[in-house]
Each structure stands twice: as C-alpha cells, then as structure tokens.
Motif scaffolding. Structure first.
Motif, mmCIF file in Angstrom:
data_model
loop_
_atom_site.group_PDB
_atom_site.id
_atom_site.type_symbol
_atom_site.label_atom_id
_atom_site.label_comp_id
_atom_site.label_asym_id
_atom_site.label_seq_id
_atom_site.Cartn_x
_atom_site.Cartn_y
_atom_site.Cartn_z
ATOM 1 N N ARG A 77 0.827 -1.207 0.000
ATOM 2 C CA ARG A 77 0.000 0.000 0.000
ATOM 3 C C ARG A 77 0.864 1.261 0.000
ATOM 4 O O ARG A 77 0.350 2.348 0.234
ATOM 5 C CB ARG A 77 -0.920 0.004 1.237
ATOM 6 C CG ARG A 77 -1.801 -1.225 1.369
ATOM 7 C CD ARG A 77 -2.816 -1.348 0.256
ATOM 8 N NE ARG A 77 -3.583 -2.585 0.365
ATOM 9 C CZ ARG A 77 -4.437 -3.033 -0.544
ATOM 10 N NH1 ARG A 77 -4.624 -2.330 -1.658
ATOM 11 N NH2 ARG A 77 -5.093 -4.164 -0.368
ATOM 12 N N GLY A 78 2.153 1.106 -0.223
ATOM 13 C CA GLY A 78 3.036 2.255 -0.215
ATOM 14 C C GLY A 78 3.177 2.900 1.145
ATOM 15 O O GLY A 78 3.393 4.111 1.259
ATOM 16 N N ASP A 79 3.061 2.094 2.201
ATOM 17 C CA ASP A 79 3.096 2.641 3.564
ATOM 18 C C ASP A 79 4.482 3.155 3.938
ATOM 19 O O ASP A 79 5.503 2.569 3.566
ATOM 20 C CB ASP A 79 2.667 1.574 4.570
ATOM 21 C CG ASP A 79 1.192 1.257 4.499
ATOM 22 O OD1 ASP A 79 0.390 2.182 4.701
ATOM 23 O OD2 ASP A 79 0.835 0.092 4.240
ATOM 24 N N LEU A 137 -1.959 3.547 15.526
ATOM 25 C CA LEU A 137 -0.602 4.055 15.761
ATOM 26 C C LEU A 137 0.215 4.099 14.469
ATOM 27 O O LEU A 137 1.268 4.740 14.440
ATOM 28 C CB LEU A 137 0.123 3.196 16.800
ATOM 29 C CG LEU A 137 -0.490 3.158 18.201
ATOM 30 C CD1 LEU A 137 0.362 2.289 19.125
ATOM 31 C CD2 LEU A 137 -0.649 4.558 18.777
ATOM 32 N N TYR A 138 -0.233 3.417 13.450
ATOM 33 C CA TYR A 138 0.429 3.349 12.149
ATOM 34 C C TYR A 138 1.880 2.865 12.279
ATOM 35 O O TYR A 138 2.827 3.464 11.776
ATOM 36 C CB TYR A 138 0.366 4.699 11.429
ATOM 37 C CG TYR A 138 0.661 4.602 9.941
ATOM 38 C CD1 TYR A 138 0.002 3.668 9.136
ATOM 39 C CD2 TYR A 138 1.603 5.430 9.344
ATOM 40 C CE1 TYR A 138 0.277 3.579 7.791
ATOM 41 C CE2 TYR A 138 1.884 5.352 7.981
ATOM 42 C CZ TYR A 138 1.222 4.414 7.211
ATOM 43 O OH TYR A 138 1.492 4.317 5.864
ATOM 44 N N VAL A 139 2.018 1.725 12.959
ATOM 45 C CA VAL A 139 3.310 1.058 13.137
ATOM 46 C C VAL A 139 3.336 -0.178 12.247
ATOM 47 O O VAL A 139 2.327 -0.886 12.110
ATOM 48 C CB VAL A 139 3.521 0.673 14.622
ATOM 49 C CG1 VAL A 139 4.736 -0.238 14.787
ATOM 50 C CG2 VAL A 139 3.681 1.927 15.468
ATOM 51 N N ASP A 140 4.464 -0.473 11.661
ATOM 52 C CA ASP A 140 4.642 -1.606 10.752
ATOM 53 C C ASP A 140 4.077 -2.894 11.357
ATOM 54 O O ASP A 140 4.412 -3.272 12.489
ATOM 55 C CB ASP A 140 6.146 -1.774 10.470
ATOM 56 C CG ASP A 140 6.440 -2.704 9.308
ATOM 57 O OD1 ASP A 140 5.627 -3.592 9.015
ATOM 58 O OD2 ASP A 140 7.511 -2.534 8.691
ATOM 59 N N ALA A 142 -1.981 8.939 5.343
ATOM 60 C CA ALA A 142 -0.888 8.084 4.887
ATOM 61 C C ALA A 142 -1.321 7.195 3.731
ATOM 62 O O ALA A 142 -0.540 6.917 2.804
ATOM 63 C CB ALA A 142 -0.366 7.239 6.045
ATOM 64 N N ARG A 143 -2.566 6.757 3.765
ATOM 65 C CA ARG A 143 -3.079 5.898 2.695
ATOM 66 C C ARG A 143 -3.709 6.707 1.548
ATOM 67 O O ARG A 143 -4.264 6.116 0.615
ATOM 68 C CB ARG A 143 -4.112 4.918 3.277
ATOM 69 C CG ARG A 143 -3.506 3.794 4.138
ATOM 70 C CD ARG A 143 -3.025 2.634 3.278
ATOM 71 N NE ARG A 143 -2.292 1.641 4.047
ATOM 72 C CZ ARG A 143 -2.814 0.522 4.542
ATOM 73 N NH1 ARG A 143 -4.093 0.250 4.367
ATOM 74 N NH2 ARG A 143 -2.055 -0.325 5.206
#
Length: 454
Positions: free
Chosen positions: A290-292, A343-346, A450-451
C-alpha cells in the motif's frame, strides 16, 4: 529388516497420523524421529512458550509410542544432518515427513531430498496432514491460489476432507538407534505464568466437552471477550497434537450453526496456508503493498506491548497475551488494528511480538492475519479501522474482560471502565492507569492521510 524413518514436525500425534501410517504399511520397523532443529532457534522461532508446550507434546508422543511398543527418538542439531545420521544407523530406505508451506519448510524438504538422494534413500512428503485440505488442492481457474476467502470457502467445502486414520496398534523401533533425553517444560525459563499444558492426551481430553457444550454456541459467542467461549484448540492445531481434518469431521457430525461457524474458522486456517504456500515471502513482505511509510515511536510500541496504551480493552488483551501466551481471537484483531492503523506502526513489529509470546504462534496464520488487519493482505476492505471503544462496547459491554486483566480499573462502574480518562478530577488522580497514547480521531486522520484517503 526393512526400516523407514518418520520425521515428525508439526504433526505430533498418533491419532489420524497419515505420515506414520504410510511408513508402517511400507516397513517392518519405523524410527519415529523428532529433531530439535538449530535452524528454528537461529531463525528466532524457538520462543519459550512454544518450547515448553513442545516439551509436553514430545512427552505425550513418546508415551503413546511406548504404549504401542515403540519410542520417540530425539536428536539435536541441523535437521538434515541428523536425519541422515539416523538413516545411516538403521539402514533406512525411506524417510516420511508431512508437507509444509513456509519458506523454511520448503528449503528443509529440498535439502532432505538432495541429501537422501545421495545415499539412495527415498523422501516421501505427505500432504493434508497439517491442514484439513491440501494447500494446492483448491485453486481458481488459471491461478495458483485464492486471494479472497469466500470463493475459496465454496471450493474448500466442495473439495471434501480426507478420511480420518486410526491410531496404530503397534510400532516396532530398531534398538540400535539412540536418542537424546526428552526435553522437559521445567527446564524452560521465561514462560507465561498461565501457559496451557500441551500434548495429544491434553488436546484430546478437551474435545468431548467442547463438542458436547462449547461448539453449539460458538457462532453466537466466539467474539465474547469475557465469555472466553472459544475452543482454545489453536495450540494443539499448531503443534499437530490434534488433526484439523478430524476436527472438521467431528464438528460436522455434531451439526448446527455453531459447528458450522467453527468449521469456517478451520477453513480460514487452511486459506492462509494456501496463500503462504503460493507466496512464501508473504511471511515477511507485504502481500499487497500500500506504499506505507510506517511510523516508529518506541514509546508507543512499548506501551502497546506492555498493555499501557490507555485504552483498556487493548491493554486487557495485551496483558492476557503476556500472562497466558494466548489471546482471544477478537482481542487479536483489535490490538493488531490499534498498532498497525491507529498508531500506524509496521505490522511486522506486532507480528514479531505475537510470535515471541503466542503458544500457537503459527507463521501462516499469525503473519497473514496481521497483514489482513494492516490492509496489506487479503482483506477486501484494506482501510477498515477498528475503534477500540466501539469494540469494547460491543464485545465487552459490562467491562468484565477489562476488569479481569486491568485490575487497576476493577473499581470503575459502567462505561467508565472503558474510558477511565472521563472519570472526574480527584477520583481519576487515584487511578494508577495512563492516559491514552493517542487520540483516536487523530490516529484515524493520520492513517487516512498516509493511505491517501483524504
């Protein structure tokens, strides 16, 4: 004397054991072998909880074999080297093993095939031992695997599940093959305090009560956090002390909507296995990128790991994981969503932490469930985000699950147990519990930016 070796991996049982059955039909004597593979340790998968549960499984397998006149042979080292040593000692003509789907299992099979071929010993790899349906058996037209669960389920149900094999009556093992001592649970340090007991006798002992009482209400109660109405059979499926194929047959024989819902979960397990079999790299790379550009905030990651995020239902689930080495299925979904999306953590950070603690830490299901939640996997709604407050109200409406695992909030009544920061002044000051690490609206907005969703 015709001798065969059976290499046990994730199939540590005697009931419905096609690998052992095939070897017994083809040889007069069989060496049941388990290798404590140093490659597994070096890869970081030898976590204390699974090591302790494995010790129970090996003890149970050895006891069952001894009841049938046999014994389990334990070796330690490189799996290919140790198998070849046993083959040389007993003059075996064949080695039998259950097929695997991970990159490591595929490499193990390739290495075994090459090494055994050099000494004129045949390798037989048996399918549908770890799963109910062989990963490559159910495929869409023109493709190697299903990427969406619902069409996979239809084909999976139509494919049928193999018949269940009875446990062997006797097993003859050559005297000349020596063994290392059986590992013991008490020798393992760093385990969760309430880690469940392992082994085939333990797994089979849970079945009657589950089939008689638990499975009937499973469809209605599987997401009830406080009710703890799941089967808790996942560790036994992971180590193969119970057969997925046998569970499908038993559940279907029991019948009813609860049994159907349970079988659906077993199909989900097979679904992830067939995805990983076709895409082995999905255990560590995005299945669908998703290109994160993931965030790395060590303070927030530590708060999530320790159950101190300030969101009680998330913290309760994370504390259950640490205490039991197991977590409720709904808890897994909401804690994963919180880390990867709020939290948008991997997702790999969360998957690694789960593998460090989960007794049922299964590469296919752990990694691909994490990817499903993170939106990099097979979810057809990759940007869905689970709100922990809404999840708490729905799946822990009275707060009993939170009070069980977050005792500092046990005295709060009603909705306050899920939102302790709303408790007024002096009373809030007396609660030794952190404020939220992030505002939910802020976390959602950050994720959507982010998305590229806003």
């Amino acid at each position: 004397m015709n001798v065969a070796v059976v290499l046990f991996t994730s199939d540590l049982r005697l009931h419905d054991q096609p690998v052992l059955g095939a070897a017994l039909r083809r040889a007069e004597q069989v060496v049941p072998l388990f290798v404590r593979d140093r490659g597994v340790t070096e890869a970081g998968f030898d976590a204390p909880n699974r090591r302790a549960f494995l010790a129970d499984c090996l003890a149970g397998l050895d006891a069952g074999l001894r009841e049938r006149g046999g014994r389990l042979v334990i070796r330690t080292g490189d799996v290919v080297d140790e198998v070849c040593r046993v083959v040389a000692q007993c003059g075996a003509r064949e080695v039998h093993v259950a097929g695997g789907v991970t990159h490591y299992a595929s490499r193990r099979e390739d290495r075994l095939r090459t090494a055994l071929g050099n000494v004129r010993c045949a390798l037989h790899v048996h399918d549908a031992v770890v799963t109910a349906v062989t990963p490559g058996r159910v495929t869409p037209a023109g493709r190697d695997h299903f990427a969406v669960f619902t069409p996979y389920l239809r084909k999976w149900e139509a494919a049928g599940v193999r018949d269940v094999a009875p446990a062997p009556r006797s097993v003859r093992v050559p005297d000349a093959v020596g063994s290392d001592p059986l590992p013991t649970r008490r020798a393992v340090t760093g385990t969760s305090p309430a880690l469940a007991k392992g082994g085939e006798p333990e797994g089979r002992g849970r079945l009657p009560a589950w089939l008689a009482d638990g499975v009937e209400a499973y469809g209605e109660r599987q997401d009830d956090l406080a009710g703890d109405a799941t089967s808790r059979l996942s560790p036994h499926l992971h180590f193969g002390t119970l057969s997925a194929a046998e569970l499908v047959h038993l559940a279907r024989r029991r019948g009813g909507p609860g049994a159907a819902a349970f079988v659906r979960q077993l199909a989900w397990r097979d679904f992830h296995y067939q995805v990983l079999a076709a895409r082995p790299t999905a255990s560590w790379t995005d299945y669908r990128t998703r290109g994160d550009h993931w965030r790395t905030d060590e303070r927030e990651i530590a708060a999530w790991q320790e159950g101190l995020t300030g969101y009680p239902v998330v913290d309760a689930a994370m504390r259950q994981l640490r205490h039991e080495g197991w977590m409720h299925n709904r808890g897994r979904l909401l804690t994963a969503s919180f880390l990867a999306k709020t939290l948008y953590v991997d997702w790999r950070v969360g998957a690694r932490h789960f593998l460090d603690l989960l007794v049922d830490g299964d590469v296919a299901n752990n990694q691909l469930n994490w990817q499903w939640v993170a939106g990099t996997g097979t979810d057809t709604r990759p940007n869905r985000l689970l709100n922990p407050l809404a999840q708490a109200r729905r799946f822990d409406p009275r707060g009993d699950y939170v009070r069980r695992w977050v005792p500092e909030l046990a005295g709060l009544a009603g909705a306050a147990v899920h939102q302790p920061w709303t408790v007024p002044g002096p009373e809030r000051a007396r609660i030794d519990y952190p404020d939220p690490v992030v505002d939910l609206a802020e976390g959602r907005a950050r994720f959507e930016r982010a998305r590229g969703l806003n």
